[in-house]
Each structure stands twice: as C-alpha cells, then as structure tokens.
Design an enzyme around this catalytic site. Sequence first.
Site, mmCIF file in Angstrom:
data_model
loop_
_atom_site.group_PDB
_atom_site.id
_atom_site.type_symbol
_atom_site.label_atom_id
_atom_site.label_comp_id
_atom_site.label_asym_id
_atom_site.label_seq_id
_atom_site.Cartn_x
_atom_site.Cartn_y
_atom_site.Cartn_z
ATOM 1 N N HIS A 43 0.944 -1.222 0.064
ATOM 2 C CA HIS A 43 0.117 0.028 -0.067
ATOM 3 C C HIS A 43 0.933 1.181 -0.099
ATOM 4 O O HIS A 43 0.907 2.190 -0.947
ATOM 5 C CB HIS A 43 -0.980 -0.104 1.107
ATOM 6 C CG HIS A 43 -1.871 1.206 1.242
ATOM 7 N ND1 HIS A 43 -2.864 1.180 2.028
ATOM 8 C CD2 HIS A 43 -1.773 2.312 0.365
ATOM 9 C CE1 HIS A 43 -3.737 2.230 1.789
ATOM 10 N NE2 HIS A 43 -2.898 2.907 1.072
ATOM 11 N N PHE A 93 -2.564 5.877 -8.099
ATOM 12 C CA PHE A 93 -2.266 5.476 -6.849
ATOM 13 C C PHE A 93 -0.817 6.002 -6.526
ATOM 14 O O PHE A 93 -0.315 6.257 -5.482
ATOM 15 C CB PHE A 93 -2.247 4.047 -6.903
ATOM 16 C CG PHE A 93 -2.118 3.266 -5.762
ATOM 17 C CD1 PHE A 93 -2.407 3.690 -4.518
ATOM 18 C CD2 PHE A 93 -1.433 1.816 -5.796
ATOM 19 C CE1 PHE A 93 -2.182 2.694 -3.294
ATOM 20 C CE2 PHE A 93 -1.422 1.061 -4.628
ATOM 21 C CZ PHE A 93 -1.680 1.655 -3.489
ATOM 22 N N HIS A 96 -0.220 9.290 -5.714
ATOM 23 C CA HIS A 96 -1.022 9.811 -4.109
ATOM 24 C C HIS A 96 -0.096 9.408 -3.489
ATOM 25 O O HIS A 96 0.242 10.237 -2.282
ATOM 26 C CB HIS A 96 -2.202 9.028 -4.199
ATOM 27 C CG HIS A 96 -2.781 9.024 -2.832
ATOM 28 N ND1 HIS A 96 -3.623 10.326 -2.279
ATOM 29 C CD2 HIS A 96 -2.636 8.109 -1.621
ATOM 30 C CE1 HIS A 96 -3.891 10.038 -1.009
ATOM 31 N NE2 HIS A 96 -3.413 8.783 -0.656
ATOM 32 N N GLU A 97 0.510 8.290 -3.236
ATOM 33 C CA GLU A 97 1.327 7.801 -2.084
ATOM 34 C C GLU A 97 2.607 8.560 -2.114
ATOM 35 O O GLU A 97 3.214 8.976 -1.182
ATOM 36 C CB GLU A 97 1.633 6.168 -2.384
ATOM 37 C CG GLU A 97 0.769 5.259 -2.284
ATOM 38 C CD GLU A 97 0.181 5.343 -0.797
ATOM 39 O OE1 GLU A 97 1.022 5.177 0.111
ATOM 40 O OE2 GLU A 97 -0.994 5.463 -0.528
ATOM 41 N N LYS A 100 1.521 12.212 -1.012
ATOM 42 C CA LYS A 100 1.276 12.333 0.292
ATOM 43 C C LYS A 100 2.305 12.140 1.353
ATOM 44 O O LYS A 100 2.563 12.495 2.446
ATOM 45 C CB LYS A 100 0.038 11.267 0.743
ATOM 46 C CG LYS A 100 -0.324 11.577 2.228
ATOM 47 C CD LYS A 100 -1.844 10.766 2.293
ATOM 48 C CE LYS A 100 -2.367 10.955 3.803
ATOM 49 N NZ LYS A 100 -3.515 9.950 3.942
ATOM 50 N N HIS A 101 2.943 10.857 0.749
ATOM 51 C CA HIS A 101 3.926 10.252 2.020
ATOM 52 C C HIS A 101 5.520 10.419 1.442
ATOM 53 O O HIS A 101 6.401 10.523 2.302
ATOM 54 C CB HIS A 101 3.716 8.756 2.087
ATOM 55 C CG HIS A 101 2.331 8.613 2.528
ATOM 56 N ND1 HIS A 101 1.959 8.560 4.220
ATOM 57 C CD2 HIS A 101 1.295 8.032 2.057
ATOM 58 C CE1 HIS A 101 0.556 8.446 4.209
ATOM 59 N NE2 HIS A 101 0.172 8.058 3.141
#
Length: 210
Positions: A43, A93, A96-97, A100-101
Amino acid sequence: MLGTLSAFDFFYLVLEWPGSYCDAATSCCYPQSGKPASDFSIHGLWPNNLDGSYPENCDPSRPFNASQIGGLRGDMDALWSSLSCPSSNSEKFWAHEWEKHGTCSEKILRSQRDYFAAALRLRKSVDLLGALEQAGISPDGKSYALSLIKNALQDGGYAPGITCNADDDDSGSSQLYQIYLCVSKENLEITPCPVLPRSSCHSRVEFPLF
Ligand SMILES: *[C@@H]1O[C@H](CO)[C@@H](O)[C@H](O)[C@H]1NC(C)=O
C-alpha cells in the site's frame, strides 16, 4: 514552509491482502497489467512519528513523475498495483503515495526512484504469506483466530500491526486487510514497531481467497 524537510521517527511499510480489498463494499478492478499475484502487495511506505502522528503532503513542488521510475515498472506492477476501479495503470495510486508520503521522506529517501525502490526492496525482503502458511493459515476464505495469525507472524520474525476490513456479505465478519511493518529510518531495514496502529480486527478473522 519553503525548504522545510519534514522530521519523522520511523516508517510504516503497509502491506495489504488483495482478496480483502476486493471482498469489501467498494469492489475492485484488476490493473491493466493483469491480476496481481495472490500475495501481500504494497500500500505504501509512510513516515510516522512515535506519538502516532505523521507528516503528509510535504512538498507540492515535487509532483510524481512516472518517467523517474522507469526501470522499476515491472516490480511496481507486480508488487504495488492499484485495485481501485476503473482499471488503471496504477499511476494515480503511485502519485498519491508519493505526494502524500514520499515527499515527507526526502531526508532519508531523496528521489522518487529511491523512495519506490526502497519500498520494493523491503517488500521483497519479507514473506508474510510463507510465515502464515507455515502455521497452516492460508487464503482459503476460512476464519482464523487473530491470536493464531499473530503467533504465526511472530514465529516468522514479525510483530506487525494488523488491521481488518468488513466483508461485504453482510455477515459483518472481519477480514485480514493490512499489515503494518516498521522500518528504521537509520538503516532502512525492518525493525520492531515502536507504536502500532489501532487494530480493527475481531478475535476471528477471515482470510479471503484471491
Ligand atoms: C519528468 O522527469 C523527466 C526525466 O527526469 C524529465 O525530463 C521531465 O521534464 C519530468 N517531467 C516533469 C513534468 O517534471
């Protein structure tokens, strides 16, 4: 905020069981690269703090750029693909990862390539399914005691956080969904977790087929 590098204490490597993602209220779509293997997939790799808080969206000036992870594409498709609908090439995806991170990891993992490569290397270094299967726990749609799952992972050398989601069949049964392993920011290896996410699992959890 300009030039501020976010501080954090460790990473969570969050892995998920694709069968539980798919067997939930929001259905799933296989990625354009095809049905992923029946194994835990990535994830994300998330910077986190000892108090449970975490930094996010740390550097909007560095958007995801797929051409920077060109050589990793095969591994990304195999181990970190998106199961959300509609079917996609997973780039939303990954963006986004990263945004955000990943942008909060820059002190340790300086480039997008370093960030994604580190998560892939860590995922390849663990074998959760093997540890579970050693104890007779397999993704067969049956329910297992959470304590049995924890013991099996412990015997394999892991003491992760475990979260569950709900089966969409109205039974309300809880399913083995995400595994939170911890990663040292000093040596980028799996390390015992200093803090675990709250578990949402019942005392028995289903391990869905995939
Ligand atoms: C993405 O990365 C490539 C290769 O480093 C670079 O040539 C290109 O300009 C970048 N694209 C954007 C939108 O930053």
